[in-house]
Scaffold this motif. Structure first.
Motif, mmCIF file in Angstrom:
data_model
loop_
_atom_site.group_PDB
_atom_site.id
_atom_site.type_symbol
_atom_site.label_atom_id
_atom_site.label_comp_id
_atom_site.label_asym_id
_atom_site.label_seq_id
_atom_site.Cartn_x
_atom_site.Cartn_y
_atom_site.Cartn_z
ATOM 1 N N ILE A 228 -4.342 -24.587 17.154
ATOM 2 C CA ILE A 228 -4.512 -24.961 15.747
ATOM 3 C C ILE A 228 -4.640 -23.680 14.923
ATOM 4 O O ILE A 228 -5.457 -22.815 15.241
ATOM 5 C CB ILE A 228 -5.776 -25.826 15.554
ATOM 6 N N GLN B 97 -0.414 -27.257 13.848
ATOM 7 C CA GLN B 97 -0.926 -27.592 15.190
ATOM 8 C C GLN B 97 0.279 -27.634 16.126
ATOM 9 O O GLN B 97 1.172 -28.465 15.971
ATOM 10 C CB GLN B 97 -1.669 -28.925 15.205
ATOM 11 N N SER C 93 -3.269 -27.745 22.776
ATOM 12 C CA SER C 93 -2.635 -27.291 21.536
ATOM 13 C C SER C 93 -3.302 -26.046 20.970
ATOM 14 O O SER C 93 -4.405 -25.673 21.362
ATOM 15 C CB SER C 93 -2.667 -28.400 20.476
#
Length: 392
Positions: free
Chosen positions: A34, A96, A32
């Motif tokens: 962020i 996110q 991911s």
């Protein structure tokens, strides 16, 4: 299909302030991206400290696997409400974005995010809800990004741009979002979008911003590997293996160095065409080989590429920077490819020493070429893009 998030931001300080009260943190995990935008109460040093604490704590906790609720609870305990104004010391937006496109978004007292798909502003009201989190009313949203989508987080200085100056009531959210939707079709990358928006904001403030203003842009792009071959192998018997590995790796192909280009041309039995375009007299011209996206000279071009990327990472992102990126020379073309058309970089590096660049008595690791490739790899990693190196 997995996506890559191209993330960039641009800020301008409130007039006569040396520090910005807004702070952005962008961090990557294995699966991911962020991104946190925090806006400290007031302006100047105090606001900068508050927003830095807020964004750093949230981003670091999320990167470490904490939940958004845990991060917000920590912020609520760390930064209490101002006793005088009864306002939170810092507002924030947290996004996110996972590799499969899922987005978890939490917003506290910042302007709502702007989500654009196919040139249109999307309504997220159906996937958003107001929740109480650690005593704060936050807006939580869950949706999915697809390749080409743009998510923009802005501080309130953006939506109030021009208030009492160029505009009576400021630019407002609707105008900002519609402007951004139109601009998405013209500007191809997150850095260009962020810079374009903040320059428009600065114009509305007539060059004297009434508040710190920040735009954080996340753009979903398809994954694209850039393969770079630089330097001949130590053992000439490895020429064929190096070229085979380079050519069979999917993605764009870049060759840096005349000797490297000659090896590829010989192994593939193709001709090298040298362009005579000296648009920048300080750099050698580029060349062409069938099936290769870009062929450049070695050390001088790599050195300039490193310089351009380092300038960008120092946030010298303005119109001057992009004019430099759009120049017609090998270094600018490599830098532009890495910044705007690359999600990961593969370097195929030959360790043979060029006597013109190196004292043969010194180790190969100390050669100018290897140092430049190491610097380039480090900068690309700072851009949030993985780097893989293979030596020959």
């Amino acid at each position: 299909m997995k996506i890559h998030i191209d993330a960039a931001f641009k800020s301008i300080n409130k007039n006569n302030e040396e520090l910005c009260g807004d702070k952005v943190q962008i961090m990557r995990t294995e699966n991911s991206t962020i991104a946190v935008l925090a806006d400290g109460l007031g302006s100047g040093v105090k606001a900068n400290i508050l927003s830095t604490l807020t964004s750093t704590i949230i981003a670091t906790m999320l990167q470490g696997g904490a939940s958004v609720t845990e991060a917000v609870e920590t912020i609520a305990a760390t930064l209490p409400v101002c006793n005088v104004r009864k306002l939170a010391y810092s507002t924030f937006s947290i996004a996110q974005v996972f590799d499969d496109g899922r987005v978890d978004l939490v917003e506290f007292d910042n302007p709502p995010c702007i989500f654009i798909r196919n040139g249109e502003v999307m309504d997220l009201s159906d996937c958003s809800e107001l929740k109480e989190c650690a005593g704060k009313n936050v807006t939580e949203s869950h949706f999915t990004m697809m390749s080409g989508d743009v998510l923009a987080l802005v501080s309130d200085g953006v939506v109030y741009a021009g208030v009492g100056q160029a505009l009576n009531f400021g630019w407002n959210w609707d105008n900002v979002s519609s402007w951004l939707a139109k601009t998405v079709g013209k500007e191809s990358s997150a850095p260009r979008l962020a810079v374009s928006l903040i320059e428009a904001v600065n114009e509305l403030y007539m060059g004297k911003p009434g508040d710190d203003s920040t735009c954080l842009v996340l753009k979903a792009t398809p994954r694209c590997v850039v393969n770079m071959l630089a330097g001949p192998p130590v053992d000439k018997a490895d020429d064929n293996r190096m070229v085979h590995d380079f050519m069979t790796s999917p993605g764009k192909k870049v060759i840096c160095g005349g000797t490297s280009a000659n090896i590829v041309a010989r192994v593939l039995n193709r001709k090298i065409e040298t362009t005579l375009n000296y648009s920048d007299p300080t750099l050698p011209p580029t060349g062409k080989i069938q099936g290769i996206d870009l062929v450049t000279e070695g050390v001088l071009t790599l050195s300039r590429t490193v310089e351009i990327l380092r300038d960008y990472l120092n946030h010298e992102t303005d119109s001057y920077y992009f004019r430099r990126l759009d120049e017609d020379n090998g270094a600018a073309r490599i830098a532009k490819m890495i910044l705007e058309n690359c999600t990961s970089l593969k370097i195929f590096a030959g360790r043979a020493i060029n006597p013109a660049h190196q004292n043969p008595g010194l180790p190969a690791d100390l050669s100018i070429k290897m140092q430049l490739l190491d610097q380039l790899a480090s900068l690309v990693k700072e851009l949030g893009k993985p780097v893989e190196k293979t030596y020959y």
